[in-house]
Design an enzyme around this catalytic site. Structure first.
Site, PDB file in Angstrom:
ATOM      1  N   ALA C  70      31.255  60.929  49.254  1.00 48.38           N
ATOM      2  CA  ALA C  70      30.560  59.648  49.405  1.00 48.38           C
ATOM      3  C   ALA C  70      30.244  59.177  47.989  1.00 48.38           C
ATOM      4  O   ALA C  70      29.091  59.126  47.573  1.00 48.38           O
ATOM      5  CB  ALA C  70      29.294  59.808  50.232  1.00 48.38           C
ATOM      6  N   GLY C  72      30.857  56.285  46.906  1.00 48.97           N
ATOM      7  CA  GLY C  72      30.265  54.948  47.004  1.00 48.97           C
ATOM      8  C   GLY C  72      30.910  53.969  46.051  1.00 48.97           C
ATOM      9  O   GLY C  72      30.285  53.002  45.608  1.00 48.97           O
ATOM     10  N   CYS C 129      36.744  51.776  53.112  1.00 50.10           N
ATOM     11  CA  CYS C 129      35.882  52.807  52.571  1.00 50.10           C
ATOM     12  C   CYS C 129      34.688  53.009  53.478  1.00 50.10           C
ATOM     13  O   CYS C 129      33.910  52.085  53.712  1.00 50.10           O
ATOM     14  CB  CYS C 129      35.393  52.455  51.181  1.00 50.10           C
ATOM     15  SG  CYS C 129      34.269  53.735  50.608  1.00 50.10           S
ATOM     16  N   ASN C 191      42.908  56.311  54.874  1.00 55.05           N
ATOM     17  CA  ASN C 191      41.714  56.566  54.098  1.00 55.05           C
ATOM     18  C   ASN C 191      41.003  57.750  54.767  1.00 55.05           C
ATOM     19  O   ASN C 191      41.544  58.352  55.688  1.00 55.05           O
ATOM     20  CB  ASN C 191      40.820  55.324  54.070  1.00 55.05           C
ATOM     21  CG  ASN C 191      40.019  55.248  52.779  1.00 55.05           C
ATOM     22  OD1 ASN C 191      39.458  56.262  52.347  1.00 55.05           O
ATOM     23  ND2 ASN C 191      39.956  54.096  52.164  1.00 55.05           N
ATOM     24  N   THR C 265      43.284  64.588  47.368  1.00 48.07           N
ATOM     25  CA  THR C 265      42.448  65.763  47.176  1.00 48.07           C
ATOM     26  C   THR C 265      43.158  66.918  46.472  1.00 48.07           C
ATOM     27  O   THR C 265      42.547  67.638  45.679  1.00 48.07           O
ATOM     28  CB  THR C 265      41.913  66.213  48.557  1.00 48.07           C
ATOM     29  OG1 THR C 265      41.180  65.114  49.116  1.00 48.07           O
ATOM     30  CG2 THR C 265      41.007  67.414  48.454  1.00 48.07           C
TER      31      THR C 265
HETATM   32  C1  LIG Z   1      36.695  61.604  45.725  1.00 52.48           C
HETATM   33  C2  LIG Z   1      37.490  60.569  46.441  1.00 52.48           C
HETATM   34  C3  LIG Z   1      37.387  59.222  46.073  1.00 52.48           C
HETATM   35  C4  LIG Z   1      38.114  58.234  46.724  1.00 52.48           C
HETATM   36  N1  LIG Z   1      38.021  56.934  46.327  1.00 52.48           N
HETATM   37  C5  LIG Z   1      38.786  55.976  46.925  1.00 52.48           C
HETATM   38  C6  LIG Z   1      38.786  54.628  46.463  1.00 52.48           C
HETATM   39  O1  LIG Z   1      38.126  54.276  45.498  1.00 52.48           O
HETATM   40  N2  LIG Z   1      39.562  53.717  47.122  1.00 52.48           N
HETATM   41  C7  LIG Z   1      40.343  54.085  48.187  1.00 52.48           C
HETATM   42  O2  LIG Z   1      41.021  53.221  48.748  1.00 52.48           O
HETATM   43  N3  LIG Z   1      40.392  55.354  48.626  1.00 52.48           N
HETATM   44  C8  LIG Z   1      39.630  56.308  48.025  1.00 52.48           C
HETATM   45  N4  LIG Z   1      39.706  57.624  48.463  1.00 52.48           N
HETATM   46  C9  LIG Z   1      40.592  57.978  49.577  1.00 52.48           C
HETATM   47  C10 LIG Z   1      41.927  58.536  49.077  1.00 52.48           C
HETATM   48  O3  LIG Z   1      42.616  57.582  48.320  1.00 52.48           O
HETATM   49  C11 LIG Z   1      42.806  58.987  50.257  1.00 52.48           C
HETATM   50  O4  LIG Z   1      43.055  57.872  51.091  1.00 52.48           O
HETATM   51  C12 LIG Z   1      42.167  60.089  51.083  1.00 52.48           C
HETATM   52  O5  LIG Z   1      41.454  60.965  50.248  1.00 52.48           O
HETATM   53  C13 LIG Z   1      43.186  60.884  51.896  1.00 52.48           C
HETATM   54  O6  LIG Z   1      44.113  61.542  51.081  1.00 52.48           O
HETATM   55  P1  LIG Z   1      43.956  63.087  50.622  1.00 52.48           P
HETATM   56  O7  LIG Z   1      43.676  63.871  51.859  1.00 52.48           O
HETATM   57  O8  LIG Z   1      45.255  63.429  49.965  1.00 52.48           O
HETATM   58  O9  LIG Z   1      42.816  63.129  49.676  1.00 52.48           O
HETATM   59  C14 LIG Z   1      38.976  58.611  47.798  1.00 52.48           C
HETATM   60  C15 LIG Z   1      39.085  59.952  48.168  1.00 52.48           C
HETATM   61  C16 LIG Z   1      38.372  60.931  47.500  1.00 52.48           C
HETATM   62  C17 LIG Z   1      38.533  62.369  47.918  1.00 52.48           C
END
Ligand SMILES: Cc1cc2nc3c(=O)[nH]c(=O)nc-3n(C[C@H](O)[C@H](O)[C@H](O)COP(=O)(O)O)c2cc1C
Ligand SMILES: Cc1cc2nc3c(=O)[nH]c(=O)nc-3n(C[C@H](O)[C@H](O)[C@H](O)COP(=O)(O)OP(=O)(O)OC[C@H]3O[C@@H](n4cnc5c(N)ncnc54)[C@H](O)[C@@H]3O)c2cc1C
Ligand SMILES: Cc1cc2nc3c(=O)[nH]c(=O)nc-3n(C[C@H](O)[C@H](O)[C@H](O)COP(=O)(O)OP(=O)(O)OC[C@H]3O[C@@H](n4cnc5c(N)ncnc54)[C@H](O)[C@@H]3O)c2cc1C
Ligand SMILES: Cc1cc2nc3c(=O)[nH]c(=O)nc-3n(C[C@H](O)[C@H](O)[C@H](O)COP(=O)(O)O)c2cc1C
Ligand code: FES
Ligand code: FES
Lengths: 301, 258, 301, 258
Positions: C70, C72, C129, C191, C265
């Protein structure tokens, strides 16, 4: 002795720990591993008005920290269930919760009516199985449908009814409130999240059904969130589940607002999980000086 | 026999062919009640892999309280690959004995037919039988377990590339060698089992038992993951499905649809 | 040499592999570990019209096979982003995808307009988000809102727009179709899934924000399912993500219908993931005799 | 110094107090560039636990290419518990060196204040300083690392139960011993750091450096998980947030809000 007893819709369970529907058969299969007398309740595999064949195999696949299933609610039908499975369970000093499934409203009503005169403590209505193509899922993903079926079932049910909610919705509280308004006595959540796995070497789906329901520790944070949200939004007792594998997991659900907790997927790889959770709850009460488990329900701040 | 989930202790493990591992594990409560054709569920130590790996019991040493498991590593990052790294003294979580097993006591000459990784259960089966065993093993190329099998019967081999024994399938070997029997016990890939079922029908061998494979979650009959189609309505399920882990893995060829 | 190149909304990427927004900073932080020239694209952390403080800490928690965040949407605002972060990325031979966030439609439009004259290849619009209390989530969970904002952004955008969808919906195809009808050029999914973790010893939430977005391998089956469903329901190119940590994971998403794949991640615990996925894609094409990666897009049967 | 993620090899590990482990790991590329007050991210082998465990560098042996890490096992089934089972020769995934570290070269008498598991980084800091070190360590009861610290400065101890040294906090010890200094370096729980910040203000010690803790995901400044409040607008973030893993973990007491 600190009290582990909880009450769900007027039924007192000796402890909050039960088995999640479909992961414990009719109770008989795991009775070699678990003393059923120790459980708060046994929740049976979903039963329909007539026998169901279920889906083609493969019906399951492993996923990271969890699994996916598309059993398709295979079940022997209510006749055999009443003749064979219920008498088996009635031998034990535990509550019996029968999970009910159907393709149409009439299917559900028939099963609920048939169970009316049986020694069954609670009915859990599965309106959320993502693996049944006709009906099923629709009930659990649309508040109006959910409300309608809840009201109809409530009218004929002799036992209190627990509506089991699908997590595959935009707003779980809307569903919970619909069920509450229509007369549900309790809620179970969550059922499985719809997922898919592809075998990259065969370029084919890992499950014959293409999609399946994801369960196990991987989904726990989503389940805890939904239990918390529903606990804030309704007054109904909640049976929480989704990835419970340790006492800590179970406690987390209770702090989030669950009155009962069900162990599902974890039974498969650790048949002792239910007993371990029960023992762990007792130690936790001890450690933090709670007289009764009810003190921790919804106690997160 | 009561099923148990226990921590077995590895006695020894060696590779006996490319990607094929031969493991002895001490698990007295399981070994005590194990029958040929039954299996155990193995559990990984990898927290991302929660489901059991069902592996047939290859041999039992009741005195020693140990089990022999022979298995193939199916690929990189699999559970079986992780098991292949276990060494003497390591622990291995396993549950068993599971399933019905073969009726080894049937009198008469038997064909014991194993294909690839379906060969291991034939060792304990052959060992337990009193009557004549004709043991037919089908491999792609490299053979394994032949020395063990030779102790308990007359052995015949088929290889896909013809490098050892008959070139072709186990059926080709049976025909080439002119083998005759009263009973068939078989374990191996589905196409092989299908061919055996057909062969048994044409050869009039009514006692034909096949050991099936299916993906499993519980291994004890609770989850209904592992079903196979049954010809008649199954008593437990009330539908045309039988549980491979509970009613099986061994079925009469005539009661199941492959 | 077999071709790894893919085209998304007219933009050719040398390979389908990119970084998931918010997990790779502005690219600079991981440039010590990864040669950015090798990536198909870098997707930046979400940027808003003005700097955002983000949420209080703790902002993350570990979950079984994944994590919860989170953050934010803390970000330095579009001014500093254009002055500092874009020039850094422009040094590399990779495509630049800027992730855009906002609290109101006007916020989004302002950022999109400001980026119009910059050397940016694609815009990814984060309407999903789950950690922003005002706006944000609403856009991504209601088809009408999504449609409206998509159309408005499309009108002012000089670059093709990718709408990034929330998985916290009943029917992902409905959202995808809404975005498509309103003029989106591509879709990103998924997301994070909204989750919660409770510290049972403190009886408090693990995240200051109470809920957070679950990401990582644990959520992959849900992500693959959604990518497949959307690929069946729309004609838009899809950037798939959710738990990609190995080449096999990436291939699974492409077989399900993704044209691009993002690593999120996994960067945190294996900064080499993107390069490993690129190499693994090449070996897979080799192994199965595909001339081009495009042959495997949506090739599951 | 370039950060790297590598597989270190355990040289030795021992328990030095209840639940406190002392680990030497060979990791030449990381050891080569490491400064006092920097940290490494440790990764478990448990596939269910993906995030790093940030642990301060306690000592560096540049010649040997190894790092000393001293850490507390925080509970059952934690990552740190898993690390505590590592033995000589085992591998350990780690990334580093991370963060800014302490400015050890500042001239003048320094108070090096560690609380509990904040004590370890004081060893390498004390070792690296040229000027006088007054080392104050606060424990609940059982002490550890005192022998190491004594090599590099004058040591003072505070324990909550008064079993060793001054009964009370590190501030109580400083006051009891009448310690005076030009510089403060501190690492420990937030309440302790808050008290030190107040003490520094009242004692007019303007050079006061605090090492902070926050939950981390990337450890390299990319994810914005690990921020602390900053007094001024931070240049990187453009808001009142600084990244503990990148701008920190060491901050001037006057630039952060605890
Ligand atoms: C720490 C963190 C910050 C993130 N910030 C954003 C963001 O600023 N904008 C966005 O569209 N998605 C954001 N995401 C979502 C990721 O881009 C992605 O959609 C989501 O983590 C699923 O992919 P993963 O399982 O490979 O992490 C964030 C995810 C994480 C873990
Ligand atoms: C009754 C029975 C007996 C068996 N006996 C043997 C034996 O003696 N030796 C041997 O090498 N193999 C045997 N198999 C096959 C063996 O179970 C699989 O090869 C093994 O589970 C693959 O696991 P993995 O970790 O290598 O693969 P992964 O790909 O990591 O497995 C993922 C999941 O799929 C399941 N799975 C994958 N392939 C199969 C399969 N063919 N059958 C059932 N589940 C599968 C795994 O159990 C696991 O849950 C038997 C299967 C059954 C059902
Ligand atoms: C810069 C820095 C230096 C540190 N140096 C040391 C040290 O030298 N010795 C020592 O014993 N401890 C140190 N810590 C604290 C140490 O990081 C945690 O105790 C450890 O991460 C707990 O992990 P676990 O596996 O025991 O707990 P788990 O409960 O399994 O951890 C779950 C998650 O929470 C994170 N987490 C839990 N507690 C903390 C915490 N206090 N700070 C940051 N993350 C946390 C873990 O990293 C992990 O991602 C330091 C922390 C930071 C930020
Ligand atoms: C193999 C399997 C079969 C299931 N069958 C049913 C069912 O018949 N009725 C039902 O309401 N839920 C069924 N479920 C869902 C579980 O009861 C439970 O809601 C879900 O698995 C989440 O809990 P878990 O993560 O502990 O498994 C089934 C789950 C699994 C894994
Ligand atoms: S594996 Fe569960 S019924 Fe066979
Ligand atoms: S841990 Fe990612 S920015 Fe500090």
């Amino acid at each position: 002795m600190r009290s582990l007893a909880v009450k769900i819709a007027g039924v007192e369970l000796k402890n909050p720990v039960m088995t999640a529907s479909g992961t414990f058969g009719s109770g008989e299969e795991y009775s070699e591993f678990v003393d059923l007398n120790k459980l708060g309740a046994v929740v049976t595999k979903g039963v329909a008005n007539v026998p169901w064949e279920g889906n083609p195999t493969p019906r399951i696949a492993e996923t990271y920290g969890g699994m996916m299933n598309a059993i398709g609610l295979q079940n022997p039908g209510i006749d055999v269930f009443i003749k064979r499975d219920l008498p088996f369970l009635q031998q034990f000093d535990t509550k019996i919760i029968v999970n009910v499934c159907g393709r149409t409203t009439e299917d559900y009503l028939e099963v609920v009516e048939r169970l009316g005169d049986e020694q069954v403590d609670l009915l859990e209505i599965n309106v959320s199985c993502p693996n049944v193509k006709h009906g099923g899922i629709a009930f659990g993903q649309d508040p109006a449908c959910l409300s309608e079926i809840t009201a109809k079932i409530k009218k004929v049910a002799k036992q209190p009814i627990i509506m089991k909610l699908s997590p595959n919705v935009t707003d779980i509280t809307e569903m919970a409130k619909a069920a509450e308004a229509a007369g549900a006595d309790a809620l179970s959540l969550i059922n499985t999240l719809t997922g898919m796995k592809i075998d990259i070497h065969r370029k084919s789906f890992a499950l014959a059904n293409k999609t399946g329901g994801v369960s196990g520790p991987a989904i726990k944070p989503i389940a805890v969130r939904m239990v918390y949200q529903v606990a804030q939004a309704t007054r109904l007792p909640i049976i929480g589940m989704g990835g419970i594998a340790t006492p800590e997991d179970g406690i987390e659900f209770m702090l989030a607002g669950a009155t009962g907790i069900s162990v599902g997927t974890a039974n498969f790889y650790n048949p002792q999980t239910t007993e371990e959770v029960i023992n762990g709850l007792a130690s936790y009460l001890e450690q933090y000086g709670h007289e009764s488990i009810e003190e921790i329900i919804g106690a997160v701040k | 026999m009561k099923k148990e989930k226990i921590a077995g202790i590895i006695k020894e493990q060696k590779q006996i062919a490319t990607g094929i591992f031969d493991l002895w594990v001490t698990a007295p409560t399981i070994a005590g009640g194990a029958k040929p054709g039954q299996f155990v569920s193995l559990y990984t130590e990898d927290a991302s892999k929660l489901l059991p790996r069902p592996i047939s019991i290859c041999e039992v040493d009741k005195e020693d309280g140990s089990l022999r498991l022979v298995y193939r590593v199916t690929g990189a990052n699999t559970g079986t690959e992780q098991f292949s790294r276990l060494q003497k003294g390591d622990t291995l979580q396993l549950m068993g004995p599971l399933g019905n097993g073969f009726m080894s006591e049937l009198p008469g000459t038997a064909l014991l037919i194993g294909g690839g990784i379906g060969i291991p259960p034939m060792v304990e089966l052959a060992k337990n039988r009193m009557d004549k065993n004709l043991i037919v093993s089908g491999y792609r190329d490299e053979t394994f377990l032949q020395e063990d099998l030779e102790k308990y019967g007359e052995c015949f081999v088929a290889t896909e590339d013809g490098s050892v024994g008959t070139k072709g399938t186990v059926i080709d070997a049976i025909k080439a060698e002119g083998l005759k029997a009263d009973i068939i016990y078989a374990c191996g890939p589905t196409p092989m089992l299908l061919a055996i079922k057909e062969y048994a029908a044409s050869a009039g061998i009514t006692q034909c038992y096949l050991s099936l494979e299916e993906k499993m979650a519980c291994g004890v009959g609770a989850c209904l993951a592992c079903v196979c189609g049954s010809k008649e309505k199954d008593e437990h399920s009330q539908v045309h499905n039988k549980r491979v882990c509970k009613e099986g893995p061994v079925f009469s060829a005539w009661e199941v649809e492959l």
